[in-house]
Design an enzyme around this catalytic site. Sequence first.
Site, short mmCIF file in Angstrom:
data_model
loop_
_atom_site.label_atom_id
_atom_site.label_comp_id
_atom_site.label_asym_id
_atom_site.label_seq_id
_atom_site.Cartn_x
_atom_site.Cartn_y
_atom_site.Cartn_z
N ARG A 1 55.64 37.08 26.21
CA ARG A 1 56.23 37.89 27.13
C ARG A 1 56.78 36.95 28.42
NH1 ARG A 1 51.09 41.09 29.28
NH2 ARG A 1 52.77 42.39 30.23
N ASN B 1 38.99 37.28 31.49
CA ASN B 1 40.50 37.73 31.38
C ASN B 1 40.72 38.00 32.86
OD1 ASN B 1 42.82 38.94 31.15
ND2 ASN B 1 42.24 40.53 29.77
N ARG C 1 46.98 52.22 31.00
CA ARG C 1 47.92 51.20 31.38
C ARG C 1 48.63 50.39 30.29
NH1 ARG C 1 46.23 45.09 33.16
NH2 ARG C 1 48.37 44.42 33.78
N HIS D 1 43.10 36.82 26.78
CA HIS D 1 44.09 37.91 26.99
C HIS D 1 44.17 38.92 25.99
CE1 HIS D 1 45.13 35.61 30.56
NE2 HIS D 1 45.09 34.67 29.58
N ALA E 1 46.41 39.19 36.29
CA ALA E 1 47.58 38.51 36.78
C ALA E 1 47.06 37.24 37.63
CB ALA E 1 48.24 39.46 37.80
N PRO F 1 42.07 41.99 37.75
CA PRO F 1 42.78 43.01 38.44
C PRO F 1 43.53 44.01 37.13
CG PRO F 1 43.87 41.01 38.94
CD PRO F 1 42.64 40.46 38.52
N ASN F 2 43.41 45.17 37.62
CA ASN F 2 44.07 46.32 36.70
C ASN F 2 43.39 46.58 35.38
OD1 ASN F 2 46.30 46.80 38.85
ND2 ASN F 2 46.95 44.99 38.14
N GLU G 1 39.21 31.41 28.09
CA GLU G 1 39.99 32.56 28.38
C GLU G 1 40.32 33.34 27.36
OE1 GLU G 1 43.12 30.13 29.90
OE2 GLU G 1 44.58 31.83 30.34
N TYR H 1 48.67 47.06 26.14
CA TYR H 1 47.46 46.58 26.09
C TYR H 1 46.55 47.43 25.23
CZ TYR H 1 48.97 43.86 30.11
OH TYR H 1 49.58 42.96 30.64
#
Length: 150
Positions: A112, A79, A23, A105, A82, A15-16, A103, A28
Amino acid sequence: MTESTPGNILVINGPNLNLLGTREPEIYGKETLSDIEAKCRKHAANLDMSVTFRQSNAEGEIVDWIHEARTTARAIIINAGAYTHTSVALMDALLAVGLPVIEVHLSNIFKREEFRHHSYISPAAVGVICGFGSRGYLLALDALADIIEK
Ligand code: DQA
């Protein structure tokens, strides 16, 4: 190379991530998801692999893509956005298909907020790459080139 060739890697974006470029660019970066897709395709071709590159904001759709990968892909780069921090369903799907998973990111999730430090994806992954921006996807392809060969 086609999507059904033996070296095909399913790259899933959650998502996103469709909003990359605009964004929170300070976190990012300024690259769009299309830019990242193009880099992945080029890099995969250099490694004699191909990619199926997907993005969805819907958890169930991502579960379906993971299931499909049983017959269409040799490995998965994910990725999960969330959903990384919330989704038992994605973890179960990845464990169920048993393919090598990496995985990724873009940001360093450990630098964070604390809720980003836990991942439901990691128990199903060979390894995790975070904090290197889009280069993380290319590093994941490099790793998979070795893993698949073995
Ligand atoms: C992300 C990190 C997640 O915590 C966040 O929810 C995202 C993007 C990353 O690529 O850095 O959507 O997965």
